[in-house]
Scaffold this motif. Structure first.
Motif, mmCIF file in Angstrom:
data_model
loop_
_atom_site.group_PDB
_atom_site.id
_atom_site.type_symbol
_atom_site.label_atom_id
_atom_site.label_comp_id
_atom_site.label_asym_id
_atom_site.label_seq_id
_atom_site.Cartn_x
_atom_site.Cartn_y
_atom_site.Cartn_z
ATOM 1 N N THR B 62 0.821 -1.219 0.000
ATOM 2 C CA THR B 62 0.000 0.000 0.000
ATOM 3 C C THR B 62 0.854 1.268 0.000
ATOM 4 O OG1 THR B 62 -0.110 -0.358 2.381
ATOM 5 C CG2 THR B 62 -2.082 -0.886 1.104
ATOM 6 N N ILE B 63 2.176 1.110 0.125
ATOM 7 C CA ILE B 63 3.051 2.286 0.111
ATOM 8 C C ILE B 63 3.944 2.231 -1.119
ATOM 9 C CG2 ILE B 63 4.900 3.515 1.321
ATOM 10 C CD1 ILE B 63 3.780 2.432 3.934
ATOM 11 N N SER B 64 3.830 3.241 -1.991
ATOM 12 C CA SER B 64 4.729 3.258 -3.145
ATOM 13 C C SER B 64 5.439 4.605 -3.234
ATOM 14 C CB SER B 64 3.974 2.944 -4.432
ATOM 15 O OG SER B 64 2.833 3.763 -4.530
ATOM 16 N N PHE B 65 6.579 4.574 -3.912
ATOM 17 C CA PHE B 65 7.383 5.785 -4.051
ATOM 18 C C PHE B 65 7.260 6.348 -5.455
ATOM 19 C CE2 PHE B 65 9.581 3.400 -0.712
ATOM 20 C CZ PHE B 65 9.634 4.373 0.274
ATOM 21 N N ILE B 66 7.099 7.639 -5.523
ATOM 22 C CA ILE B 66 7.120 8.352 -6.791
ATOM 23 C C ILE B 66 8.384 9.209 -6.726
ATOM 24 C CG2 ILE B 66 5.771 9.840 -8.327
ATOM 25 C CD1 ILE B 66 4.166 7.458 -7.212
ATOM 26 N N HIS B 67 9.290 8.977 -7.682
ATOM 27 C CA HIS B 67 10.565 9.681 -7.598
ATOM 28 C C HIS B 67 10.440 11.075 -8.191
ATOM 29 C CE1 HIS B 67 11.698 5.721 -6.513
ATOM 30 N NE2 HIS B 67 11.484 5.244 -7.730
ATOM 31 N N GLY B 68 10.899 12.048 -7.448
ATOM 32 C CA GLY B 68 10.669 13.438 -7.828
ATOM 33 C C GLY B 68 11.778 14.063 -8.660
ATOM 34 N N PRO B 69 11.663 15.367 -8.903
ATOM 35 C CA PRO B 69 12.571 16.067 -9.810
ATOM 36 C C PRO B 69 13.818 16.624 -9.135
ATOM 37 C CG PRO B 69 10.782 17.517 -9.179
ATOM 38 C CD PRO B 69 10.556 16.231 -8.448
ATOM 39 N N GLY B 70 14.134 16.171 -7.920
ATOM 40 C CA GLY B 70 15.192 16.830 -7.153
ATOM 41 C C GLY B 70 16.599 16.347 -7.431
ATOM 42 N N CYS B 71 16.978 16.287 -8.691
ATOM 43 C CA CYS B 71 18.349 15.952 -9.048
ATOM 44 C C CYS B 71 18.796 17.074 -9.985
ATOM 45 C CB CYS B 71 18.378 14.581 -9.715
ATOM 46 S SG CYS B 71 19.761 14.313 -10.816
ATOM 47 N N PRO B 72 19.720 17.922 -9.523
ATOM 48 C CA PRO B 72 20.025 19.142 -10.276
ATOM 49 C C PRO B 72 20.557 18.878 -11.674
ATOM 50 C CG PRO B 72 21.520 18.875 -8.392
ATOM 51 C CD PRO B 72 20.478 17.810 -8.286
ATOM 52 N N VAL B 73 21.226 17.745 -11.841
ATOM 53 C CA VAL B 73 21.782 17.404 -13.142
ATOM 54 C C VAL B 73 20.662 16.956 -14.082
ATOM 55 C CG1 VAL B 73 23.223 15.671 -14.250
ATOM 56 C CG2 VAL B 73 24.085 16.901 -12.266
#
Ligand code: SF4
Lengths: 96, 375
Positions: B62-73
């Motif tokens: 029931t817990i999933s991760f959505i990877h965000g835009p926080g990589c400056p490169v």
């Protein structure tokens, strides 16, 4: 780019405004431009990012969290042990 | 003398037993969740931890991760990389930048390829070295291609300050500093990613303070927990999120209290504010234009601004990603790296087609390196 490994301040060179820090046994220099000079002392734990001291790590807070985790661990262990026993009790294949 | 030992800080927050017991506690409490949790970890550093320690496998479905835009490169659009290349190719010029940036493909080549072709392009360990290089090369132009989120911005500001104070006249700055809140707001306003909680970035928050995320619970009723980068920190953050959801709260909380406050590092914030100001537009790679989502040099210091001074040689056309690359969709939280047709085949960390494969903070890179954990 972001490493969160804490470093320990081993020396402060106030003339060049630089701290000498120990990060897992590696000695590095770090600029003190982003912190209040009086705030950083030898023996403090700090976070370094691209050659600068970003902040001081709150010792007490870190210790407190580590203590809480230890407690969780101890309670869970007992809990888990109990669960194992109970589960064993309910095991349908017992004696098979 | 502090009771805290360096070893505690290294090992304590990575202890496998602690990781397991926290995961179990999350699983127990997650039974009371009314709906599945879709947690976006904004920061690439968290993506790295989540993949490296195999956290998705330790947690309930029931817990999933959505990877965000926080990589400056990863968010640097190709046209800005082309800027760096154009600057590096100017006569008598040294181009400086940080870390992984030099491997990111622009429209035709990367800085690393141009360096191999003979241009003077140098990755820096610390921006402060820019001062030294400028002083050692008085007859050359030195351009610092500055990148990063709120975390690395004050360091650039400190170098700008020193450049002015030390009367260095051959050092210029191409500013690409981007801001977390407008990017996250753009993803929430879009709504497609269906995120219902956030793990807030660690180091961005050390500088800016956790207060910058207050609009998320206020505007979108979404919990935010600012966590540290260690696996125990991330799990503790998730536990706090689960509790908020179960109690039907949407608050801004800090797990990473050993380094983050609501206010942040005010000295760093002042330094940024003295030399930099919001830029009306910035195009994020794959995401598109987001107003007020980046910084630029204040007009008073325009004589240091490489974008203004060398503006006539800088290409301006927006350039899209390789047509097979779905980095943009991944950065918006709408796809996982494995959904890309060339993931792990034509695109690997050694032959990156897209920016998300370059940096260790990029989602594709983290999946590639730690895929074994997933299997
Ligand atoms: S695997 Fe490569 S091409 Fe595919 S989305 Fe990731 S970076 Fe882009």
């Amino acid at each position: 780019m972001c490493l969160s490994i804490p470093s320990k301040v081993v020396k402060i060179d106030s003339e060049s405004n630089i701290a000498i820090v120990d990060t897992m046994g590696v000695t590095r220099k770090a600029g003190l431009e982003l912190v209040e000079k009086e705030d950083i002392k030898v023996g403090d734990y700090v976070l370094i990012h691209i050659g600068f001291v970003m902040n001081k790590i709150d010792d007490e807070d870190a210790l407190e969290s580590l203590k809480v985790y230890k407690e969780i661990l101890e309670i869970m262990d007992e809990d888990e042990r109990q669960k194992l026993v109970l589960e064993d009790d309910n095991c349908e294949n017992r004696g098979a | 003398m502090s009771e805290l030992q360096l070893k505690d800080l290294y090992d304590g927050f990575r202890n496998p037993d602690t990781i397991r017991s926290l995961a179990k506690q999350i699983a127990d409490e997650a039974k009371n969740l009314k709906m599945p949790l879709r947690i976006m970890e904004v920061c690439g550093g968290h993506t790295h931890t989540i993949m490296k320690y195999g956290l998705p496998q330790l947690l309930p479905d029931t817990i999933s991760f959505i990877h965000g835009p926080g990589c400056p490169v990863c968010i640097m659009p190709k046209e800005r990389i082309d800027h760096a290349i154009a600057l590096a190719k100017m006569e008598n010029t040294i181009l400086l930048t940080l870390g992984d940036m030099i491997r990111v493909p622009g429209s035709k080549t990367s800085l690393a390829q141009e360096r191999a072709a003979g241009y003077d392009i140098r990755p820096l360990y610390t921006p402060m070295d820019a001062l030294k290089i400028a002083k050692e090369n008085p007859d050359k132009r030195v351009v610092f291609f500055a990148i990063g989120f709120e975390t690395t911005t004050p360091m650039t500001a400190a170098v700008i300050k020193a450049t002015i104070e030390q009367n260095i006249t051959n050092l210029f700055f191409h500013i690409n500093h981007v801001l977390v809140p407008p990017a996250v707001d753009a993803i929430m306003a879009d709504g497609k990613a269906q995120i219902n909680a956030f793990i807030g970035p660690s180091h961005v928050s050390v500088i800016s303070g956790a207060k910058i995320y207050q609009p998320l619970p206020d505007k979108y009723k979404t919990p935010v927990v600012v966590s540290g980068f260690e696996p125990v920190d991330v799990l503790q953050g998730i536990l706090m999120i689960v509790r908020q959801q179960v109690q039907e709260r949407a608050d801004l909380e800090i797990e990473y209290t050993r380094s983050v406050t609501m206010e942040g590092n005010t000295i760093a914030q002042k330094l940024i504010d003295t030399y930099l100001q919001p830029r009306s537009h910035f195009r994020w790679r794959g995401i598109g234009d987001i107003p007020d989502s980046a910084l630029e040099i204040r007009p008073e210091f325009a004589y240091l601004d490489a974008e203004k001074i060398f503006g006539d040689i800088l290409p301006n056309e927006p350039i899209d990603d390789h047509k097979l690359c779905i980095c943009g969709t991944i950065l918006k939280g709408l796809a996982k790296p494995m959904e890309c047709k060339v993931f792990g085949t034509a695109c690997t960390p050694n032959t990156p087609l897209g920016s998300c494969m370059v940096s260790s903070e990029g989602a594709c890179n983290a999946y590639y390196r730690y895929a074994g954990v997933l299997a």
